[in-house]
Enzyme design. Structure first.
Site, PDB file in Angstrom:
ATOM      1  CG  HIS A 109      -3.563 -11.900  -2.035  1.00  0.00           C
ATOM      2  ND1 HIS A 109      -4.429 -11.624  -2.906  1.00  0.00           N
ATOM      3  CD2 HIS A 109      -3.077 -10.747  -1.434  1.00  0.00           C
ATOM      4  CE1 HIS A 109      -4.549 -10.151  -3.083  1.00  0.00           C
ATOM      5  NE2 HIS A 109      -3.915  -9.612  -2.208  1.00  0.00           N
ATOM      6  CG  HIS A 144      -2.270  -0.998   0.849  1.00  0.00           C
ATOM      7  ND1 HIS A 144      -3.642  -0.572   1.080  1.00  0.00           N
ATOM      8  CD2 HIS A 144      -2.068  -2.266   0.771  1.00  0.00           C
ATOM      9  CE1 HIS A 144      -4.350  -1.551   0.749  1.00  0.00           C
ATOM     10  NE2 HIS A 144      -3.623  -2.590   0.428  1.00  0.00           N
TER      11      HIS A 144
END
Length: 330
Positions: free
Chosen positions: A245, A124
């Site tokens: 992930h 991010h």
């Protein structure tokens, strides 16, 4: 990426005591890089025969004088070269010491259960990079962006690193960009993933990055590929980085183990089965990858070969955390 040594006699207080991003006490000013490059320009010598007139004699004398001055300064120039080499070596050693210190402090606060959130911080912060305009990237701006919806939950992960950063800053100050980049790599390693070396020397931004630059979870495969292309990342790197992930609660194997389970489960497409928790596995963007032929080729490779995935993830991670970074200079 050479760091400047800044010693502190007191331990910094917590940077995250407030919930308002405007009140965070993050780097107050940027250290302006300065250049240590010395440029030399030598003029060509004029060949002299026996002078035929006074002007030629003057030219010849001037040339000999220039040659004498040049020769007389050579010891100084060689000394300067040795000085710069010594300075570079000391800076490199300082970076090595700081790097090991960061890794040590990160290991004290980042457990397997906290690894996914710390790794998400990296994506991010660095994920705002755009080649067009060379904007965003790995610059620590995430500390000003915690109230954005897409960054929900990251305040907790940043607070975890704040403790480690305080210990490091008490010895030598480091940027948030460097701290987060190293912490993400350690989070992968703690969970059994590849060892990822991270170079130091990033400067922190003093303001948030532009909104809307992170890839949305609802993007289809063509949209994802286009988004990553704008960041200088290939389809292969998109698929490799998506393997992160495998950590956390998205349902791809153990939430605490970094392996290639992500790709194996993608191939099974459990979200298409009827009912149960299987429909909650992964994000729409994860499901989209396996429906794209180009992405599918890499998914199959990584499902069959974990070592290939580890190596490609390592290289893509290094590229990601260097994207958009501004670096300190000697």
């Amino acid at each position: 990426m050479a760091s400047l040594t800044i010693l502190s006699t007191t331990k910094p207080s917590s940077l995250l005591s407030s919930t308002s991003p405007q009140e965070f006490k993050f780097p107050a000013k940027s250290q302006r890089p300065f250049s240590s490059t010395v440029k030399f320009r030598a003029l060509p010598f004029k060949a002299c025969a026996f002078p035929s007139n006074n002007n030629d004699n003057d030219d010849c004398f001037s040339t000999r004088r220039s040659l004498f001055v040049c020769i007389s300064t050579l010891p100084f120039l060689f000394g300067l070269h040795e000085f710069l080499e010594d300075l570079s070596a000391k800076a490199l050693q300082s970076d090595t010491n700081t790097y090991m210190l960061i890794k040590e402090e990160v290991r004290k606060v980042v457990s397997k259960g906290k690894a996914a959130g710390v790794l998400r911080l990296v994506f991010h912060d660095a994920g705002t990079f755009e080649m067009d305009g060379n904007s965003g990237g790995m610059n620590g701006s995430i500390v000003y962006e915690l109230e954005r919806p897409e960054n929900a939950g990251l305040k907790k992960s940043l607070k975890i690193l704040d403790k480690a950063k305080g210990e490091v800053d008490a010895i030598q100050q480091v940027s948030w960009a460097d701290m987060i980049a190293v912490a993400g790599a350690e989070a992968v390693s703690v969970c059994g993933g590849p060892t990822i070396p991270v170079q130091l020397g990033r400067l922190d931004s003093l303001e948030p990055d532009t909104e809307g630059k992170l890839p949305r979870e609802s993007l289809d495969a063509p949209g994802l590929k286009q988004n990553f292309k704008r960041k200088g990342l290939s389809t292969q790197e998109l698929v490799a980085l998506s393997g992160a992930h495998t950590l956390g609660s998205k349902g791809f194997g153990s939430p605490f183990v970094f392996d290639n389970s992500y790709y194996k489960i993608l191939l099974e497409k459990p979200w298409k089965s009827s009912g149960g928790m299987s429909s909650m596995i992964g994000l729409p963007s994860d499901h989209a990858l396996v429906e794209d032929d180009e992405c599918l080729r890499w998914i199959k490779k990584y499902a069959d070969n974990q070592n290939m995935f580890f190596n490609d993830f390592k290289n893509a991670y290094i590229k990601l955390v260097n994207s958009g970074a501004r670096w300190k200079s000697l």
